[in-house]
Design a protein around this motif. Structure first.
Motif, PDB file in Angstrom:
ATOM      1  N   THR A 128       0.835  -1.204   0.000  1.00  0.00           N
ATOM      2  CA  THR A 128       0.000   0.000   0.000  1.00  0.00           C
ATOM      3  C   THR A 128       0.871   1.256   0.000  1.00  0.00           C
ATOM      4  OG1 THR A 128      -0.093   0.248   2.398  1.00  0.00           O
ATOM      5  CG2 THR A 128      -1.707  -1.225   1.384  1.00  0.00           C
ATOM      6  N   TYR A 183     -11.967   9.146  -2.867  1.00  0.00           N
ATOM      7  CA  TYR A 183     -11.402   7.792  -2.826  1.00  0.00           C
ATOM      8  C   TYR A 183     -12.009   6.998  -1.687  1.00  0.00           C
ATOM      9  CZ  TYR A 183      -8.591  10.616   0.339  1.00  0.00           C
ATOM     10  OH  TYR A 183      -8.205  11.510   1.307  1.00  0.00           O
ATOM     11  N   THR A 203      -8.257   3.526  -2.842  1.00  0.00           N
ATOM     12  CA  THR A 203      -8.759   3.237  -4.191  1.00  0.00           C
ATOM     13  C   THR A 203      -9.468   4.487  -4.707  1.00  0.00           C
ATOM     14  OG1 THR A 203      -9.134   0.951  -3.519  1.00  0.00           O
ATOM     15  CG2 THR A 203     -10.163   1.650  -5.572  1.00  0.00           C
ATOM     16  N   LYS A 245     -11.892   6.908  -6.622  1.00  0.00           N
ATOM     17  CA  LYS A 245     -13.253   6.791  -7.147  1.00  0.00           C
ATOM     18  C   LYS A 245     -13.494   7.825  -8.251  1.00  0.00           C
ATOM     19  CE  LYS A 245     -16.570   6.245  -4.030  1.00  0.00           C
ATOM     20  NZ  LYS A 245     -17.267   6.567  -2.761  1.00  0.00           N
ATOM     21  N   SER A 248      -6.692   2.926 -10.474  1.00  0.00           N
ATOM     22  CA  SER A 248      -7.435   3.389  -9.290  1.00  0.00           C
ATOM     23  C   SER A 248      -6.833   2.884  -7.982  1.00  0.00           C
ATOM     24  CB  SER A 248      -8.905   2.987  -9.394  1.00  0.00           C
ATOM     25  OG  SER A 248      -9.019   1.618  -9.569  1.00  0.00           O
ATOM     26  N   LEU A 249      -6.184   1.738  -7.997  1.00  0.00           N
ATOM     27  CA  LEU A 249      -5.595   1.210  -6.761  1.00  0.00           C
ATOM     28  C   LEU A 249      -4.216   1.825  -6.549  1.00  0.00           C
ATOM     29  CD1 LEU A 249      -6.189  -0.923  -4.533  1.00  0.00           C
ATOM     30  CD2 LEU A 249      -4.808  -2.505  -5.883  1.00  0.00           C
ATOM     31  N   HIS A 298      -1.125   7.197 -11.735  1.00  0.00           N
ATOM     32  CA  HIS A 298      -2.514   6.958 -11.323  1.00  0.00           C
ATOM     33  C   HIS A 298      -3.491   7.884 -12.037  1.00  0.00           C
ATOM     34  CE1 HIS A 298       0.055   5.678  -7.831  1.00  0.00           C
ATOM     35  NE2 HIS A 298      -0.583   4.572  -8.133  1.00  0.00           N
ATOM     36  N   GLU A 328     -15.928  -3.567   0.367  1.00  0.00           N
ATOM     37  CA  GLU A 328     -15.697  -2.125   0.539  1.00  0.00           C
ATOM     38  C   GLU A 328     -15.892  -1.661   1.976  1.00  0.00           C
ATOM     39  OE1 GLU A 328     -17.752   0.210  -2.339  1.00  0.00           O
ATOM     40  OE2 GLU A 328     -16.501  -0.544  -3.957  1.00  0.00           O
TER      41      GLU A 328
END
Lengths: 148, 224
Positions: A28, A98, A116, A118, A134-135, A143, B181
């Motif tokens: 991450t 996000y 992530t 949006k 998006s990730l 990105h 989610e």
């Protein structure tokens, strides 16, 4: 199949799961990478930047620099971050929304946040903004592309 | 999940194939209900461990087949790097077992079977996140998280004295599902275990009482 046969299959599957352990590998990042693209050539374009500010971060980035890519932090604990790119040829404001998800890797490793994207909306002197990936996992990847 | 359900159906068809070839239509009327409690989680809870739970078990015979239900609750409190994590919830497992010791006069049992599990739980994660430009305190509480999974089971049930039984169930757990989610990626599912262990295994040790529902016809010498 005899019951003993089923037991052997069961034991082998169980043994396999014993060796599957979690680890501290962190996939991450809270850094998002933007790339500036020239609308006329559709290729990366280096631009002059006066400064960049990020909501929730008490710091100014890329002060008086030239760059074709900029890497900026997203704000955790919020569902959106506002960026302002000040430049001689016109400012650009970006609103990035996000989804953030906390992940406990392991008690010894602690927790991380997975972002992530949006939606990215903009105002100012850009012609288009496009989410490419998006990730958010690595700053090496692009990105978001900003078309000028 | 569908590939797991398909595999489970194939497994059950194979099991029923091995069972039905020797089954007579002797009796599918239940002769008794076994009820009991899982002891390992209970001992952990009583010992003041940071993890534990309670689980009740019941099964009912239909010839050599047993319908099984397991209901439980569990908790876990962890100290993690830069914070804490806690989990508490309830779970239900439904399934069936096939007894392979069908001629045992004491009704002792060696079985293979399956379970479908569902859990509803709450997770809390409180930690300090380093952004690289400062720290942010992340305090997240997610409730009513729902998950499901499948299990293949095997084990023993042994009659100790008249109505008192002991036994264990070993479980191969797989096909777990978690919400995509949620603010916290679920770390542990009550009744299943750690979400990133796929497949995962479990072991339950039960103490049980059998309540007879009707008088069972004794096995004939030929059947013994």
């Amino acid at each position: 199949m005899k019951p003993s046969g089923w037991l052997i299959v069961f034991a082998l599957l169980t043994l396999n799961s014993c060796f599957e352990q979690g680890d501290c590998q962190d996939q991450t990042s809270n850094r998002i990478t933007f790339e500036f693209i020239s609308s006329s050539t559709n290729k990366p374009s280096e631009i002059a930047i006066d400064s960049v500010t990020v909501s929730g971060v008490d710091k100014t980035f890329y002060k008086g620099e030239k760059a074709s890519r900029i890497i900026l932090p997203l704000t955790p604990g919020s569902s959106n971050t506002e960026l302002k790119i000040y430049r001689p040829l016109g400012n650009i404001s970006l609103n990035i929304s996000y989804l953030e998800r906390s992940t406990l890797l392991d008690p010894a490793c602690g927790a991380r946040v997975l972002f992530t994207l949006k939606e990215v909306s903009f105002t100012g002197s850009a012609s288009k903004v496009q989410i490419i990936k998006s990730l958010i996992s690595s700053v090496q990847e692009t990105h978001v592309k900003i078309y000028l | 999940m569908s590939k797991y359900i398909y595999s489970l159906i194939v497994f059950l068809l194979m099991l029923s194939g091995t069972a039905s070839s020797q089954d007579s239509l002797r009796s599918f009327k239940p002769t008794g209900i076994r009820v009991g409690a899982e002891t390992i989680g209970l001992i952990k809870s009583l010992a003041g461990s940071k993890a534990g739970g309670k689980e009740l078990f019941a099964d009912m015979d239909l010839g050599r087949y047993f319908l099984a239900v397991e209901v439980g609750e569990s908790f876990r409190n962890l100290t993690i790097k830069d914070g804490t994590y806690s989990n508490e919830g309830r779970y239900l497992r439904l399934g069936a077992d096939v007894n392979f010791l069908k001629k045992d006069p004491d009704r002792n049992m060696f079985f293979l079977g399956f379970r479908y599990g569902r859990a509803v739980y709450r997770e809390q994660l409180d930690y300090v996140y380093n952004t690289g430009f400062g720290t942010v305190n992340m305090d997240i509480d997610q409730q009513q998280v729902k998950s499901g999974w499948l299990e293949l089971t095997t084990g023993l049930r042994v009659r100790v004295v008249k109505f008192f039984w002991m036994g264990y169930t070993a479980r191969l757990k797989f096909g777990s599902s978690v919400p995509d989610e949620s603010p916290i990626a679920p770390y542990e599912i009550p009744g299943y275990g750690l979400t990133f262990k796929k497949p995962w295994w479990g072991f339950s040790y039960y103490m049980m009482f059998r309540i007879p529902l009707r008088k069972d016809k004794a096995l004939s010498p030929a059947e013994k």
